[in-house]
Design an enzyme around this catalytic site. Structure first.
Site, PDB file in Angstrom:
ATOM      1  N   ASP A   9       0.858  -1.189   0.000  1.00 46.87           N
ATOM      2  CA  ASP A   9       0.000   0.000   0.000  1.00 46.87           C
ATOM      3  C   ASP A   9       0.892   1.237   0.000  1.00 46.87           C
ATOM      4  O   ASP A   9       1.707   1.428   0.909  1.00 46.87           O
ATOM      5  CB  ASP A   9      -0.911   0.003   1.229  1.00 46.87           C
ATOM      6  CG  ASP A   9      -2.030   1.040   1.125  1.00 46.87           C
ATOM      7  OD1 ASP A   9      -1.970   1.875   0.205  1.00 46.87           O
ATOM      8  OD2 ASP A   9      -2.949   1.015   1.956  1.00 46.87           O
ATOM      9  N   ASP A 103      -3.460   2.500  -5.607  1.00 47.79           N
ATOM     10  CA  ASP A 103      -2.297   2.495  -4.715  1.00 47.79           C
ATOM     11  C   ASP A 103      -2.197   1.234  -3.852  1.00 47.79           C
ATOM     12  O   ASP A 103      -1.404   1.195  -2.907  1.00 47.79           O
ATOM     13  CB  ASP A 103      -2.326   3.723  -3.804  1.00 47.79           C
ATOM     14  CG  ASP A 103      -3.582   3.794  -2.950  1.00 47.79           C
ATOM     15  OD1 ASP A 103      -4.514   2.999  -3.186  1.00 47.79           O
ATOM     16  OD2 ASP A 103      -3.639   4.647  -2.041  1.00 47.79           O
ATOM     17  N   GLU A 104      -2.972   0.200  -4.156  1.00 50.67           N
ATOM     18  CA  GLU A 104      -2.942  -1.036  -3.381  1.00 50.67           C
ATOM     19  C   GLU A 104      -2.728  -2.244  -4.283  1.00 50.67           C
ATOM     20  O   GLU A 104      -3.322  -2.331  -5.357  1.00 50.67           O
ATOM     21  CB  GLU A 104      -4.265  -1.232  -2.630  1.00 50.67           C
ATOM     22  CG  GLU A 104      -4.408  -0.453  -1.357  1.00 50.67           C
ATOM     23  CD  GLU A 104      -5.635  -0.889  -0.583  1.00 50.67           C
ATOM     24  OE1 GLU A 104      -5.536  -1.834   0.213  1.00 50.67           O
ATOM     25  OE2 GLU A 104      -6.710  -0.291  -0.789  1.00 50.67           O
TER      26      GLU A 104
END
EC number: 2.7.7.7
Length: 406
Positions: A9, A103-104
């Site tokens: 993350d 973003d993960e």
């Protein structure tokens, strides 16, 4: 063989991107999101957390809590570029990658212990991402996706955490029940009404009680609270739709403003399709009125990515939807049922000069920004904040295309 899942993350991703572009933002309270009163916080730096600011919060409230923060509207194109860079690094290094969001990421490292060591490999991969992209990133490592995600959140900021096999339940037990994925504000309030605030209490509950209170989701929450999650890694795949929405700072019924907005959206999304080598066969338009009633209509069409085919369809759907004559809060356009392909000439409607026109327009947009060239119909107040407003002309206005379409 036990599975090994790592969850990466990127920390305060949008803020981190802005700090890469402007080092003066380092160690200062920064909030990225819609800057109007109706805007929402997309990302908040850790410096703002002490004031109670968090993502998803109304921007108006964030300004009251942290008036001294630096507020940035942000640029989706910039964040997409950094996200793609990290995605490419991970794809080149891990056997199976799932991109959960911009973003993960989840990666399946099962079986790598015999060759290298999963935790050591993940640590070195994290260092590689930070070194090559300049972005801080955290990870959690465990036997499944749920525990890995929770471990990542516990490791932040810019750190890493491993939960050894067999210790999943003990790791989760002292945490707040809000840390479990699927437990939102409404579910958390229900737990609080039951006198339950931590995961340990849920672990002690019979699963039948959970299902009687929360229905079919009760069993899944109970399983995740006990560290049980058999959800597989879904290999990274291309998106199936592309969309854009605009929430007005003040509800409006100005038909010119509304049509300017959705025309600008339709044009910008069509460019995104062509830039990605995609075609759409389904167009959807959404309207949200001032009373929060939301309506949408969609229409199946032949595959295309041409503005002069898509814009009339969008306008037709809007005219069909806009029947209540109430103030409008939000409008949106979505293209779905995407497939790989390039725009081809329609033997009955188009000329080769139309295709050449799109090629020239897209070359300018790719080089100078999404809104560097546009139709005259998309100029005006209604198009404000639509698309990428990076100005390549040092303050000069963008090129305006006054092209008569069929």
């Amino acid at each position: 063989m036990n599975t090994t899942i790592v969850h990466f993350d990127l920390d305060t991703f949008f803020v981190s991107c802005e700090r890469l572009l402007d080092s003066r933002l380092n160690n200062k309270p920064v909030i990225v999101g819609g800057t109007g009163d109706r805007g929402v916080v997309s990302a908040a730096s850790y410096e703002t957390r002490a004031y109670g600011v968090h993502s998803g919060m109304p921007m108006k409230m964030a300004r009251q809590l942290c008036p001294n923060a630096i507020y940035i509207r942000g640029n989706a194109g910039t964040y997409t570029k950094f996200s793609k860079q990290v995605t490419e690094i991970l794809q080149s290094e891990v056997p199976v990658l799932e991109k959960a969001s911009v973003d993960e990421f989840y990666a399946d490292l099962t079986g790598m212990d015999r060759f290298f060591g999963c935790y050591k490999f993940a640590s070195e991969l994290r260092n590689t991402i930070t070194r090559e992209s300049g972005l801080p990133i955290s990870f959690g490592l465990s036997v499944n996706k749920t525990v890995s995600k929770v471990a990542t959140n516990e490791a932040k900021p810019n750190n890493q955490l491993k939960v050894d096999t067999g210790y999943e339940k003990a790791f989760l037990a002292p945490l707040s029940i809000k840390k479990i994925p699927m437990v939102g504000e409404k579910t958390y309030r229900t737990f609080c009404n039951m006198g339950i605030k931590n995961v340990h209490a849920v672990q002690q509950m019979p699963v039948e009680m959970m299902t009687s209170v929360f229905g079919k989701n009760g069993r899944m929450i109970w399983q995740r609270a006990n560290g049980i999650d058999h959800t597989p890694i879904v290999a990274y795949h291309e998106r199936k739709s592309i969309s854009n929405e605009r929430t007005y700072g003040q509800d409006t019924i100005d038909i010119t403003t509304l049509k300017t907005t959705i025309t600008a959206m339709a044009e910008n999304l069509a460019f995104q399709l062509r830039r990605g080598g995609k075609l759409t066969s389904c167009v959807t338009v959404k309207i949200r009125y001032s009373d929060f009633q939301t309506y949408s209509k969609q229409l199946k069409i032949p595959y295309t990515s041409a503005d002069h085919h898509l814009i009339p369809v969008v306008m037709q759907l809007f005219d069909t939807l806009f029947s209540r004559r109430l103030l409008i809060r939000l409008v949106g356009v979505r293209y779905s049922s995407l497939t790989t392909g390039t725009y081809q000439i329609n033997l009955f409607d188009d000329e080769k000069k139309t295709v050449n026109l799109y090629t020239a327009m897209d070359a300018i947009r790719t080089r100078y920004g999404d809104r560097s060239i546009m139709r005259a119909a998309t100029m005006g107040e209604g198009a404000r904040t639509i698309g990428n407003f990076t100005n390549p002309f040092n303050g000069e206005p963008p090129i305006v295309l006054a092209h008569r379409t069929q």
